[in-house]
Design a protein around this motif. Structure first.
Motif, PDB file in Angstrom:
ATOM      1  N   ASP A  21     125.392  34.300 -26.723  1.00 25.14           N
ATOM      2  CA  ASP A  21     123.980  34.236 -27.089  1.00 25.14           C
ATOM      3  C   ASP A  21     123.645  32.830 -27.556  1.00 25.14           C
ATOM      4  OD1 ASP A  21     121.357  35.117 -27.853  1.00 25.14           O
ATOM      5  OD2 ASP A  21     122.041  35.192 -29.935  1.00 25.14           O
ATOM      6  N   TRP A  73     111.462  20.848 -24.555  1.00 25.47           N
ATOM      7  CA  TRP A  73     111.199  21.724 -25.691  1.00 25.47           C
ATOM      8  C   TRP A  73     109.710  21.998 -25.942  1.00 25.47           C
ATOM      9  CZ3 TRP A  73     108.392  20.609 -29.986  1.00 25.47           C
ATOM     10  CH2 TRP A  73     108.195  19.266 -30.321  1.00 25.47           C
ATOM     11  N   LEU A 118     115.634  26.477 -32.028  1.00 26.84           N
ATOM     12  CA  LEU A 118     114.632  26.687 -33.062  1.00 26.84           C
ATOM     13  C   LEU A 118     113.690  25.491 -33.138  1.00 26.84           C
ATOM     14  CD1 LEU A 118     116.789  28.019 -36.053  1.00 26.84           C
ATOM     15  CD2 LEU A 118     115.796  29.321 -34.150  1.00 26.84           C
ATOM     16  N   GLY A 131     124.115  29.340 -31.601  1.00 25.46           N
ATOM     17  CA  GLY A 131     124.443  30.544 -30.866  1.00 25.46           C
ATOM     18  C   GLY A 131     125.842  31.016 -31.183  1.00 25.46           C
ATOM     19  N   GLU A 175     109.124  24.672 -23.433  1.00 25.41           N
ATOM     20  CA  GLU A 175     110.220  25.647 -23.417  1.00 25.41           C
ATOM     21  C   GLU A 175     110.752  25.906 -22.003  1.00 25.41           C
ATOM     22  OE1 GLU A 175     108.865  29.130 -25.505  1.00 25.41           O
ATOM     23  OE2 GLU A 175     107.820  27.896 -27.000  1.00 25.41           O
ATOM     24  N   LYS A 205     109.448  28.970 -34.321  1.00 28.18           N
ATOM     25  CA  LYS A 205     109.732  29.658 -33.065  1.00 28.18           C
ATOM     26  C   LYS A 205     111.219  29.650 -32.778  1.00 28.18           C
ATOM     27  CE  LYS A 205     107.531  30.519 -28.722  1.00 28.18           C
ATOM     28  NZ  LYS A 205     106.399  30.187 -27.831  1.00 28.18           N
ATOM     29  N   ARG A 206     111.703  30.767 -32.240  1.00 24.70           N
ATOM     30  CA  ARG A 206     113.076  30.888 -31.757  1.00 24.70           C
ATOM     31  C   ARG A 206     112.996  31.075 -30.245  1.00 24.70           C
ATOM     32  NH1 ARG A 206     117.941  34.642 -33.984  1.00 24.70           N
ATOM     33  NH2 ARG A 206     119.139  34.852 -32.064  1.00 24.70           N
ATOM     34  N   VAL A 207     113.513  30.110 -29.510  1.00 23.82           N
ATOM     35  CA  VAL A 207     113.453  30.133 -28.041  1.00 23.82           C
ATOM     36  C   VAL A 207     114.817  30.572 -27.502  1.00 23.82           C
ATOM     37  CG1 VAL A 207     113.022  28.782 -25.957  1.00 23.82           C
ATOM     38  CG2 VAL A 207     111.775  28.253 -28.076  1.00 23.82           C
ATOM     39  N   PRO A 208     114.907  31.687 -26.766  1.00 19.74           N
ATOM     40  CA  PRO A 208     116.201  32.121 -26.236  1.00 19.74           C
ATOM     41  C   PRO A 208     116.715  31.184 -25.149  1.00 19.74           C
ATOM     42  CG  PRO A 208     114.445  33.529 -25.404  1.00 19.74           C
ATOM     43  CD  PRO A 208     113.819  32.620 -26.422  1.00 19.74           C
ATOM     44  N   LEU A 209     118.014  30.936 -25.160  1.00 21.79           N
ATOM     45  CA  LEU A 209     118.678  30.139 -24.137  1.00 21.79           C
ATOM     46  C   LEU A 209     119.566  31.048 -23.288  1.00 21.79           C
ATOM     47  CD1 LEU A 209     119.749  27.038 -26.286  1.00 21.79           C
ATOM     48  CD2 LEU A 209     117.660  27.338 -24.933  1.00 21.79           C
ATOM     49  N   ASN A 259     125.261  30.472 -25.224  1.00 17.62           N
ATOM     50  CA  ASN A 259     125.544  29.587 -26.345  1.00 17.62           C
ATOM     51  C   ASN A 259     125.605  28.129 -25.905  1.00 17.62           C
ATOM     52  OD1 ASN A 259     126.514  28.795 -29.021  1.00 17.62           O
ATOM     53  ND2 ASN A 259     128.482  28.504 -28.018  1.00 17.62           N
ATOM     54  N   TYR A 300     120.161  29.940 -28.659  1.00 19.73           N
ATOM     55  CA  TYR A 300     118.757  29.821 -29.012  1.00 19.73           C
ATOM     56  C   TYR A 300     118.450  28.388 -29.433  1.00 19.73           C
ATOM     57  CZ  TYR A 300     121.480  31.205 -33.102  1.00 19.73           C
ATOM     58  OH  TYR A 300     122.473  31.335 -34.025  1.00 19.73           O
TER      59      TYR A 300
END
Length: 243
Positions: free
Chosen positions: A132, A183, A136, A124, A186, A151-155, A158, A134
């Protein structure tokens, strides 16, 4: 009068000893976190000291932090190379012999191998008004060379520092608090608010009693589990920051 003074002295001595014992590391004292708008917090932001944490034989070890912007993960058949360049961006690649595969063109700071065919990465950017983060999920390709970001998972923000507690759960700290993520599903849980923005956490460790420590500039954050769930927070410091 002498007896009263002696009693007060003994109480004070026990309190001092308890403070050092609770810190668990010689030379550090345990204090309440600085208020985020205080002069002490501003002082901590300018400190030259940065501490990293790890657990050895279920005891906290604090050492001077050595910042790295490149991380390598060796696996059977090749190596992942991750770079976190902050506002100058980073990336993730996989190398196998002379073969080179670029997987991602943004910051990656932490890599974990969770199975023979799955790697989880965190990254991030926290800079100026941007915060920001994320996760992966990267899978090995059975019929082709290399790997693929599936997949990109938003967090929430940072993830400055991340640690694995088992093959399926990670703990991470942002500038605003402590989180965990399972994970495979998610699912993200916020465990405790803790303002450490501008103190740049660099490492996270958990002992067998579920105490969590975060190394950062000037201090180490100690998340203390409490009965019934949740955490109290203390900081471990060499001395209070006043200048």
């Amino acid at each position: 009068m002498i007896r009263i003074n002696l009693c007060l002295f003994l109480i004070f001595l026990v309190a001092v000893i308890s403070s050092f014992a609770s810190a668990g590391v010689e030379g550090f004292i345990e204090i309440a976190p600085y208020a985020q708008d205080s002069k002490e917090f501003s002082c901590a932001n300018m400190s030259a000291d940065e501490w990293a944490v790890r657990i050895e034989k279920n005891k906290l070890v604090i050492v001077p932090a050595k910042r790295r912007n490149t991380v390598t993960l060796d696996i059977a058949g090749g190596s992942f190379i991750a770079k976190d360049g902050g506002e100058f961006e980073g990336g993730l690649s996989f190398n196998q012999g002379r073969e080179h595969q670029t997987l991602f063109n943004e910051n990656i700071s932490v890599l974990f191998s969770v199975s023979n065919d799955t790697v989880v990465a965190f990254g991030g950017l926290a800079h100026l008004e941007t915060d920001d983060g994320y996760m992966l999920i990267i899978k090995k390709q059975p019929k082709a060379f290399g790997w693929k970001v599936e997949k990109r998972v938003p967090l929430p923000a940072n993830p400055y520092a991340v640690a694995a507690t088992d093959p399926e759960r990670f703990y991470f700290v942002t500038g605003e608090g402590l989180y965990s993520i399972h994970w495979p599903t998610e699912k993200i849980d916020k465990l405790k608010s803790s303002y450490v923005t501008r103190l740049y956490p660099n490492s996270l460790a958990m002992d067998q009693d579920k105490h969590i420590y975060v190394g950062m500039r000037h201090a180490v954050v100690h998340f203390i589990p409490v009965a019934g769930g949740g955490y109290d927070i203390k900081w471990l410091v060499k001395s209070r920051c006043t200048r």
